[in-house]
Design a protein around this motif. Structure first.
Motif, PDB file in Angstrom:
ATOM      1  N   THR A  59       0.566  -1.325   0.268  1.00 29.72           N
ATOM      2  CA  THR A  59      -0.151  -0.068  -0.598  1.00 29.72           C
ATOM      3  C   THR A  59       0.898   1.813  -0.032  1.00 29.72           C
ATOM      4  N   ASP A  60       0.544   2.733  -0.524  1.00 34.97           N
ATOM      5  CA  ASP A  60       1.154   3.689  -0.123  1.00 34.97           C
ATOM      6  C   ASP A  60       1.910   3.943   0.966  1.00 34.97           C
ATOM      7  N   THR A  61       1.013   3.965   2.342  1.00 36.39           N
ATOM      8  CA  THR A  61       0.915   3.527   3.941  1.00 36.39           C
ATOM      9  C   THR A  61       2.303   3.589   3.843  1.00 36.39           C
ATOM     10  N   ILE A  84      -1.171   0.161  -4.676  1.00 40.80           N
ATOM     11  CA  ILE A  84      -0.465   2.215  -4.428  1.00 40.80           C
ATOM     12  C   ILE A  84      -1.005   2.445  -5.862  1.00 40.80           C
ATOM     13  N   GLU A  85      -1.295   3.511  -5.163  1.00 40.44           N
ATOM     14  CA  GLU A  85      -2.042   4.551  -6.364  1.00 40.44           C
ATOM     15  C   GLU A  85      -0.706   5.989  -6.415  1.00 40.44           C
ATOM     16  N   ASP A  86      -0.646   6.598  -5.057  1.00 33.01           N
ATOM     17  CA  ASP A  86      -0.217   7.940  -5.073  1.00 33.01           C
ATOM     18  C   ASP A  86       0.581   7.982  -3.776  1.00 33.01           C
ATOM     19  N   GLY A  87       1.713   6.671  -3.815  1.00 28.39           N
ATOM     20  CA  GLY A  87       2.876   6.383  -2.879  1.00 28.39           C
ATOM     21  C   GLY A  87       3.644   7.667  -2.918  1.00 28.39           C
ATOM     22  N   LEU A 113       1.458   5.045 -10.361  1.00 32.15           N
ATOM     23  CA  LEU A 113       2.260   5.559  -9.554  1.00 32.15           C
ATOM     24  C   LEU A 113       3.234   5.816 -10.643  1.00 32.15           C
ATOM     25  N   GLN A 116       3.227   9.715 -11.284  1.00 32.30           N
ATOM     26  CA  GLN A 116       3.669  10.362  -9.975  1.00 32.30           C
ATOM     27  C   GLN A 116       4.725  10.598  -9.366  1.00 32.30           C
TER      28      GLN A 116
END
Length: 121
Positions: A59-61, A84-87, A113, A116
Motif C-alpha cells: 500500500t501507499d502507507t 499503490i496509487e499515490d504512494g 504511480l 507521480q
C-alpha cells in the motif's frame, strides 16, 4: 508450496546478529503486513539496496514508511502492486534533499504511480 507470512518473518528474524542483507526478493510470495513491518524494522534489512515486492499487496502507507526507514534502497520493483496509487506524494524533497537520492523504480511505467514519480524527485 509457498511459505506463509509467519514463516517469512521467522526467516528474516533468524538472520544472524550483525548480518546485513543487501538484496531481498519477496515477489509473488504470501508476504503481507507482518512481513512488510519486518522489512522496515529489522536490523538485518537496514542496509538493503535492492528490494523486489512484485505482485504483493503493498500500500501507499507501507511504501512511505519503507522509503523513510531504508534510505539505502537503490532499486525497488513494484511490478503488479495494484494497491499503490499515490504512494510517493509524501516523499517530496525536504529543503531540496531527497529521502532516497539513489532510488530507481522498476516496472511502474504507465501506472498512476509512474505518473507521480517525476513530481517527487
Amino acid at each position: 508450496s509457498e511459505l506463509s507470512a509467519a514463516a517469512l518473518v521467522a526467516c528474516l528474524a533468524s538472520v544472524p546478529e550483525g548480518a546485513r542483507l543487501k538484496v531481498l526478493d519477496l515477489s509473488d510470495t504470501r508476504a503481507e503486513g507482518g512481513v512488510f513491518r519486518a522489512v522496515r524494522t529489522l536490523s538485518c534489512t537496514s542496509e538493503l539496496t535492492h528490494l523486489r515486492l512484485a505482485y504483493l499487496p503493498v500500500t501507499d502507507t507501507y511504501l512511505l514508511g519503507l522509503l523513510r526507514s531504508r534510505p539505502s534502497l537503490e532499486v525497488l520493483d513494484v511490478c503488479g502492486c495494484s494497491r499503490i496509487e499515490d504512494g510517493f506524494v509524501g516523499l517530496r524533497p525536504v529543503d531540496g534533499e531527497a529521502l532516497t537520492p539513489n532510488l530507481r523504480f522498476l516496472n511502474v511505467g504507465g501506472t498512476r504511480l509512474g505518473n507521480q514519480i517525476e513530481a517527487v524527485r
